[in-house]
Scaffold this active site. Structure first.
Site: not given
Ligand code: EPU
Length: 432
Positions: A122, A401
């Site tokens: 992440r 959480r």
């Molecule tokens: N990614 C990158 N670089 C970045 C950002 C993301 O490589 O700068 C990759 C991540 O590693 C992943 C993919 O892109 O493989 C998608 O990640 P995303 O950024 O969309 O995830 P997030 O924003 O960190 C949110 C939710 C998660 C949910 C994901 C996907 C929040 C606070 N969290 O995470 O929720 O799984 O989107 O829908 O909104 C949960 O609630 O249990 C949870 C993990």
């Protein structure tokens, strides 16, 4: 550390209410940093991550009043520091959502770089690259991301995300609303939580078009003001309740939900043998079809397709479906931790790379299992509800959480589930 004790095999019956969406409330709380005026948020779920996010705002100098448990009145008038400490970021990655608003309003922000977590590495490289495109200087100092706007204000830019990122899109929207000029975000995330955040920002005076599509256009304004907003219902909690009704062979009326936000989940589960009826625009009635559950392949994808946050719960359901199904995870590289626990309960699951093969139906029997992350915990609760005998789930702080009062909600519809606290036996711990 609290644990859950579940005696399985009781069909869940009755009415269950969905709380506000954690993943919408988190960015909306962060957005209150964009104005010195008061922002009132309703329907904020009472879950651990929101308490952490509130603490983050207070540490920065904001005042947070809660006239009611789920209403927060936040005034970020006297912000004293621009820093989210490692202590907060290590407990909750969403603390990185402070970066965009702090940088946008004050031209400076410092947030610890989050490490990997139970579901993957992440990184936040896409957030940081976009901030640079908006004119920020970004560096890494002793594990902290330090971002500054050299002339005090960011400048609108064209941003094309190489990969869809939910919090990345949210962070950039919040950074761009006070930037000088126009920002275009391409390949933006389309999740309902993005639309909800944009809805709040527009009420605060921001100019945003296209939220909910893959192209978002933002016209920077000089300042934002106060607003009042109600958080959307939690679509993942809704999906978890649908699976709970189906897996226990019960019948649930799921109220205060938003079926429009989970069309892919409703479609997938309907095709797998779950009867999902829309009673009115915010209520669903769910039961398993008499013909039983059918194995059906699924692949997780960004919205509007099947969400990764429902993958673990779906896998549990597939252990009870007739036939062979595959569950393919494309968003996170390590999101199958629940599978080994389900296998200990009797499931037939084989993992190869990012794909799980589930053979069902298999009778699950109660066991002592470990929760590894939020959605994995939910999948183990579902397994415990349909298993024969007693399931003990350790490390349930993960579920606290993001699921509000899950024990109270499930007990009210007939589940035999209780929380045991190591310190105070029988105490209802985090539940309200
Ligand atoms: N990614 C990158 N670089 C970045 C950002 C993301 O490589 O700068 C990759 C991540 O590693 C992943 C993919 O892109 O493989 C998608 O990640 P995303 O950024 O969309 O995830 P997030 O924003 O960190 C949110 C939710 C998660 C949910 C994901 C996907 C929040 C606070 N969290 O995470 O929720 O799984 O989107 O829908 O909104 C949960 O609630 O249990 C949870 C993990």
């Amino acid at each position: 550390m609290d644990k859950f004790l579940i005696q399985g095999g009781k069909p869940l019956k009755g009415r269950i209410e969905v709380s506000g969406a954690k993943n919408s409330a988190l960015p909306c709380l962060a957005a209150t940093l964009l104005t010195p005026e008061t922002v009132t948020l309703h329907n904020v779920p009472y879950v651990k991550d929101l308490i952490t996010q509130r603490r983050l705002l207070e540490d920065l100098g904001a005042t947070v009043l809660t006239p009611e448990l789920r209403t927060h009145k936040i005034t970020a008038k006297n912000i004293e520091t621009f820093e989210a400490s490692y202590d907060l970021v290590k407990t909750m990655r969403a603390s990185v959502l402070a970066l965009g608003p702090l940088l946008s309003r004050f031209g400076k922000a410092k947030v610890s770089l989050p490490g990997g977590c139970a579901i993957g590495t992440r990184p936040i490289d896409l957030h940081l690259r976009a901030f640079e495109q908006l004119g920020a200087e970004v560096s890494l100092e002793s594990g902290d991301v330090v971002a500054t706007a050299p002339k005090g204000r960011l400048k609108g830019a064209e941003i094309d995300f190489g990969k869809v990122t939910v919090t990345g899109t949210e962070n950039v929207i919040m950074a761009a609303v006070l930037a000088a000029g126009k920002t275009m975000i391409r390949n933006a995330a389309k999740e309902p939580e993005i639309e909800d955040l944009a809805g709040l920002l527009v009420k605060m005076g921001a100019k945003i078009a296209g939220a909910g599509t893959d192209t978002i256009e933002i016209d920077g304004v000089e300042e934002l003001g106060g607003a009042e907003h109600s958080i959307i219902p939690d679509r993942i909690e809704t999906g978890t309740f649908i699976v709970a009704a189906a897996i226990t062979d019960g019948e649930l009326e799921i109220a205060k939900c938003e079926p429009r936000h989970i069309e892919a989940v409703i479609d997938q589960l309907s095709r797998a043998g779950v009867d999902i009826e829309t009673i009115d625009k915010s209520t669903l009635r769910v039961r398993r079809r008499a013909s039983g559950l059918k194995a059906l392949d699924v692949t997780t994808e960004p919205h509007p397709l099947f969400p990764t946050d429902m993958q673990a719960q779906y896998m549990t359901l597939m252990t009870q479906a007739a036939g062979r199904s595959t569950v393919t995870e494309t968003i996170f590289e390590n999101r199958f931790m629940h599978a080994s626990e389900l296998i200990r309960m009797g499931a037939d699951i084989t993992i190869t790379g990012n794909q799980a093969v589930v053979n069902g139906p298999k009778k699950l029997t109660g066991a002592r299992v470990n929760a590894s992350d939020l959605r994995a915990s939910a999948s183990l609760v579902l397994a415990g509800l349909c298993a024969e005998g007693e399931t003990i789930i350790d490390r349930v702080y993960h579920i606290d959480r993001g699921y509000e009062s899950i024990v109270r909600k499930f007990r009210a519809v007939g589940a035999d589930i209780e929380r045991r606290s190591e310190q105070l036996d029988g105490e209802d711990g985090f539940e309200v």
